[in-house]
Design a protein around this motif. Sequence first.
Motif, PDB file in Angstrom:
ATOM      1  N   TYR E  75       0.128  -1.495   0.129  1.00  0.00           N
ATOM      2  CA  TYR E  75       0.320   0.652   0.404  1.00  0.00           C
ATOM      3  C   TYR E  75       0.719   0.996  -0.117  1.00  0.00           C
ATOM      4  CZ  TYR E  75      -3.715  -3.687   1.990  1.00  0.00           C
ATOM      5  OH  TYR E  75      -3.654  -5.062   2.356  1.00  0.00           O
ATOM      6  N   LYS E  78      -0.772   8.380   1.380  1.00  0.00           N
ATOM      7  CA  LYS E  78       0.023   9.544   1.655  1.00  0.00           C
ATOM      8  C   LYS E  78      -0.331  10.207   2.964  1.00  0.00           C
ATOM      9  CE  LYS E  78      -2.458  12.639  -0.832  1.00  0.00           C
ATOM     10  NZ  LYS E  78      -2.609  14.464  -1.480  1.00  0.00           N
ATOM     11  N   GLN E  87      -3.877   8.287   3.984  1.00  0.00           N
ATOM     12  CA  GLN E  87      -4.624   7.720   2.829  1.00  0.00           C
ATOM     13  C   GLN E  87      -4.147   6.820   1.333  1.00  0.00           C
ATOM     14  OE1 GLN E  87      -7.623  10.446   1.926  1.00  0.00           O
ATOM     15  NE2 GLN E  87      -7.244  10.625   3.424  1.00  0.00           N
ATOM     16  N   ASN E  88      -4.417   6.280   0.612  1.00  0.00           N
ATOM     17  CA  ASN E  88      -4.106   5.437  -0.090  1.00  0.00           C
ATOM     18  C   ASN E  88      -3.927   5.652  -1.415  1.00  0.00           C
ATOM     19  OD1 ASN E  88      -3.541   3.322   1.980  1.00  0.00           O
ATOM     20  ND2 ASN E  88      -5.365   1.568   1.485  1.00  0.00           N
ATOM     21  N   LEU E  89      -2.951   6.138  -2.023  1.00  0.00           N
ATOM     22  CA  LEU E  89      -2.773   6.659  -2.721  1.00  0.00           C
ATOM     23  C   LEU E  89      -3.006   5.188  -3.957  1.00  0.00           C
ATOM     24  CD1 LEU E  89       0.320   8.692  -2.783  1.00  0.00           C
ATOM     25  CD2 LEU E  89      -2.383   9.041  -2.779  1.00  0.00           C
ATOM     26  N   MET E  90      -2.021   3.939  -3.677  1.00  0.00           N
ATOM     27  CA  MET E  90      -2.301   3.275  -4.853  1.00  0.00           C
ATOM     28  C   MET E  90      -1.709   1.500  -3.666  1.00  0.00           C
ATOM     29  SD  MET E  90       1.087   4.066  -7.365  1.00  0.00           S
ATOM     30  CE  MET E  90       2.277   4.486  -5.672  1.00  0.00           C
TER      31      MET E  90
END
Lengths: 183, 183, 150, 150, 150
Positions: E75, E78, E87-90
Amino acid sequence: VAPPCTQERHYEHLGRCCSKCEPGRYLSSKCTPTSDSVCLPCGPDEYLDTWNEEDKCLLHKVCDAGKALVAVDPGNHTAPRRCACTAGYHWNPDCECCRRNTECAPGFGAEHPLRLNMDTVCTPCLLGFFSDISSSTDTCRPWTNCSLLGRLEAQPGTNKSDVVCSSSLTLRKPPKEAQIYLP
Amino acid sequence: VAPPCTQERHYEHLGRCCSKCEPGRYLSSKCTPTSDSVCLPCGPDEYLDTWNEEDKCLLHKVCDAGKALVAVDPGNHTAPRRCACTAGYHWNPDCECCRRNTECAPGFGAEHPLRLNMDTVCTPCLLGFFSDISSSTDTCRPWTNCSLLGRLEAQPGTNKSDVVCSSSLTLRKPPKEAQIYLP
Amino acid sequence: HLTINAANIPTGKSIFTLSSWYHDRGWAKISNMTLSNGKLRVNQDGFYYLYANICFRHHETSGDLDSEYLQLMVYVIKTSIKIPNYQNLMKGGSTKYWSGNSEFHFYSINVGGFFKLRAGEEISVQVSNPSLLDPDQDATYFGAFKVQDI
Amino acid sequence: HLTINAANIPTGKSIFTLSSWYHDRGWAKISNMTLSNGKLRVNQDGFYYLYANICFRHHETSGDLDSEYLQLMVYVIKTSIKIPNYQNLMKGGSTKYWSGNSEFHFYSINVGGFFKLRAGEEISVQVSNPSLLDPDQDATYFGAFKVQDI
Amino acid sequence: HLTINAANIPTGKSIFTLSSWYHDRGWAKISNMTLSNGKLRVNQDGFYYLYANICFRHHETSGDLDSEYLQLMVYVIKTSIKIPNYQNLMKGGSTKYWSGNSEFHFYSINVGGFFKLRAGEEISVQVSNPSLLDPDQDATYFGAFKVQDI
């Protein structure tokens, strides 16, 4: 006489012949018309094993126990670290991983000395020797010498099985010089 | 009268109506106020199947034997290559891969003619026909006609099994016109 | 962006440095770098983003695999005339169990990273099991583009 | 950078061109390109880096899969008004065995590559097994950014 | 481009935010961004391409796995001082079945994406099963490079 601009220890820059950095050091800044190269020592866990004009040292690889690797040579600033597979395993270049050593089937023995990081070499048991197990370390073992035990051979040995000595003791005393075992 | 600037064979550039390149050729350079488009032929293994203003030809796809594909049309500079699955397999768009053809269960036969690259179509055996195997190629076969062999029917056929004729010969001679097999 | 030369896929299953790439047809193209026997040579120092996408496939019509247990890997490596042996920049892949009773197997790997490269250094791609490589131009390719000067 | 429209995930398992992406919420954004019915249109000629990340998942509460043998794939394709049919730029994925006795399965694919694109050309994403798509914005997305002019 | 600090791989199998990266040796380097306890901080607003490559491996000499059913995930998240939680970006990864009778297992994940980042925001990487991380610098790394100003 201008020092020879040998390629191995020098490089050309701005028409000058400047000295490369010795193993263990990297080229921090190139030579200038008025000063020679500035070389600095490699950092922790880094090395350079040649005279070089590299702007960074190389990182030692990791002898990752998680891949069954152990360091056989920790290396230093001037020599790369070398890894090998832990006992019982050998490096397989196809998968770039440590594979279990081959087990020699009954009738075969592992050739000694066992070489680190190399697969087992199995050789057939010669006459007079046997192996009754699968093993990646055991060599062929000599047949038991029944006469030494003052017994008779009840069953002959094969390459896969030891001789079987008769259970009854013969009355004759075994000859002295026969004490030494076959090689 | 200025040639009509039909979209199919022309394009507009710098307010001019210039000619597109014919199939098999690509637009090496656009027209200029004084000269029309320059078109060059596609390279090896390339094609363009339309009038175009492309700056590069398209690459023929690979009929990859490693995916059980064979070229049914090699294509050329003006037509794309077409591949199909090797015999016994059909193109499945879900996986974009060649899947084994369905085998028709006993009681069903494969509809002929078998179509290349398409899955088997199994149809139930009609009365008088049977199939006792699973096959992706065999059709239903007609029941054996015992009377033709001068035998009696010992067991009736089903869609999955042939009739069984009695072993003993009947004395009566079989009628002539019954020679023809059922369709 | 270089795509695998479909006509020249090596056979065998041991690790192999791929040396035959298209650079001028289909999506393949090259500028400011040179391709010489499968190695992508850097002409200008700079920070480059390197990437590689490798697809492996096997269909039962090609016969049985030697072993159903595979390790499908890609290694993007850097060589330079000044330093004798090569250095691994990126690796990716997976151990796989490709059972005999499935008619088709497929697996793709993607790796990418941002590296400082010097003129004269060369990038090449090693793979395991080269005979299983998918020859399509959208399947097996690698490339680089310069992002910043040094 | 476009992220999957969670409210509009197609059902079924045959290959499907995804047409419903967010372009203006969460991490999704778009500039100098236009999104029209799921296709990312190029407005300026240039060299672009294209990428896509697709996640598939299945939880047993969604019932059994039709088959435990799956092929989970992504195809990034290019279409243009001038050339009728589409062209595959990149593909990735894997055949998978998602056995019934595990309650949850997950698999992600990533592809990326550097392509020369012309104004008017459009990029879109096809996937297999669309009903298994993970709708999270960090899971299923694709995008492009211009690196150089032509 | 930051590579995993081989000397400091966390143990255990629950999700873990990796905090120990090299930034100055081997391929690792950093400029215009700062690394503080494993977080890559953005100093200049801009559009960045973020990428991460994570390799997991297990050799039988390390003993049996707790379970042969694994979910190996990465994961990229940010955080920013202004917004409390992350916050999950990818995300990427796969459920895996690593059977006991194979001596070695390996699996790599790659994710990448184009994100608008503000000065002060921080990127970090979480993984599942940290004790299975491959410590090689070509195996486990993440990074970012600025493509455009905002």
